[in-house]
Design a protein around this motif. Sequence first.
Motif, PDB file in Angstrom:
ATOM      1  N   MET A   1       0.857  -1.164   0.000  1.00  0.00           N
ATOM      2  CA  MET A   1       0.000   0.000   0.000  1.00  0.00           C
ATOM      3  C   MET A   1       0.908   1.234   0.000  1.00  0.00           C
ATOM      4  O   MET A   1       2.056   1.176   0.400  1.00  0.00           O
ATOM      5  N   LYS A   2       0.373   2.328  -0.393  1.00  0.00           N
ATOM      6  CA  LYS A   2       1.170   3.529  -0.605  1.00  0.00           C
ATOM      7  C   LYS A   2       1.172   4.443   0.628  1.00  0.00           C
ATOM      8  O   LYS A   2       0.136   4.681   1.228  1.00  0.00           O
ATOM      9  N   ASP A   3       2.353   4.954   0.973  1.00  0.00           N
ATOM     10  CA  ASP A   3       2.481   5.948   2.030  1.00  0.00           C
ATOM     11  C   ASP A   3       2.510   7.328   1.384  1.00  0.00           C
ATOM     12  O   ASP A   3       2.877   7.470   0.220  1.00  0.00           O
ATOM     13  N   SER A   4       2.130   8.354   2.167  1.00  0.00           N
ATOM     14  CA  SER A   4       2.130   9.704   1.604  1.00  0.00           C
ATOM     15  C   SER A   4       2.471  10.735   2.664  1.00  0.00           C
ATOM     16  O   SER A   4       2.251  10.521   3.859  1.00  0.00           O
ATOM     17  N   THR A   5       3.025  11.849   2.204  1.00  0.00           N
ATOM     18  CA  THR A   5       3.323  12.996   3.058  1.00  0.00           C
ATOM     19  C   THR A   5       2.889  14.252   2.324  1.00  0.00           C
ATOM     20  O   THR A   5       3.198  14.417   1.143  1.00  0.00           O
ATOM     21  N   VAL A   6       2.169  15.118   3.036  1.00  0.00           N
ATOM     22  CA  VAL A   6       1.707  16.397   2.499  1.00  0.00           C
ATOM     23  C   VAL A   6       2.185  17.473   3.460  1.00  0.00           C
ATOM     24  O   VAL A   6       2.187  17.278   4.680  1.00  0.00           O
ATOM     25  N   TYR A   7       2.595  18.622   2.900  1.00  0.00           N
ATOM     26  CA  TYR A   7       3.048  19.733   3.728  1.00  0.00           C
ATOM     27  C   TYR A   7       2.017  20.852   3.651  1.00  0.00           C
ATOM     28  O   TYR A   7       1.575  21.226   2.572  1.00  0.00           O
ATOM     29  N   LYS A   8       1.630  21.357   4.830  1.00  0.00           N
ATOM     30  CA  LYS A   8       0.645  22.439   4.904  1.00  0.00           C
ATOM     31  C   LYS A   8       1.107  23.485   5.910  1.00  0.00           C
ATOM     32  O   LYS A   8       2.024  23.254   6.686  1.00  0.00           O
ATOM     33  N   ASP A   9       0.406  24.600   5.910  1.00  0.00           N
ATOM     34  CA  ASP A   9       0.715  25.695   6.832  1.00  0.00           C
ATOM     35  C   ASP A   9       0.070  25.391   8.187  1.00  0.00           C
ATOM     36  O   ASP A   9      -0.979  25.937   8.525  1.00  0.00           O
TER      37      ASP A   9
END
Length: 185
Positions: A1-9
């Motif tokens: 399965m896929k891992d993910s990282t998102v960057y936000k304020d």
Amino acid sequence: MKDSTVYKDIQQAQLAIGWKTFGVTDKRKYAATVIDGILGRGMSSRLFQEVREKRGLSYDISSRMQFFQDAGMFVISAGLDPAKREDALRVIEREVKKLCEKRVSAAELKRTKDFLCGNFRLSHERVTSKMFFNGAMMLAFGRLVSTAEQVEAVRAVTAADVQATAKAIFRKSNRSISWVLPKKI
């Protein structure tokens, strides 16, 4: 399965670890519900005690088991100090591994089942909760499932059931990790 990282304020790191599981008609759903109670439901759960209270690695941590017709999901979510996120992930993974490798004690199992059954009964005192539950049972099973039947099924879960179901759920091949992290400066 896929891992993910998102960057936000944002200031806090947000973590969700999810495992694909089995559907609502699978008999292991009761053991999975007990696992949810042991790991992340309430302030006496293992994750709350180990990650938040003992180590101060999270602001908030919990788990949730959700069943659908032919599949389900087990999710651990946490709000973390970004600098402590790797330490928190290690402790979470260690607690999940312990549940797979060592049988839960009779005292912890009883305490968790008492907690779950009490919450289940309390939730059915609200008419809307009861109606949503009845609707879900009719869709899944084609019949109404009584509160007593649900409570009896949770009470019947053994430490061996918990361990076997934990091993079935917490396989790396079924796991995804998602991070929402503060934007890098």
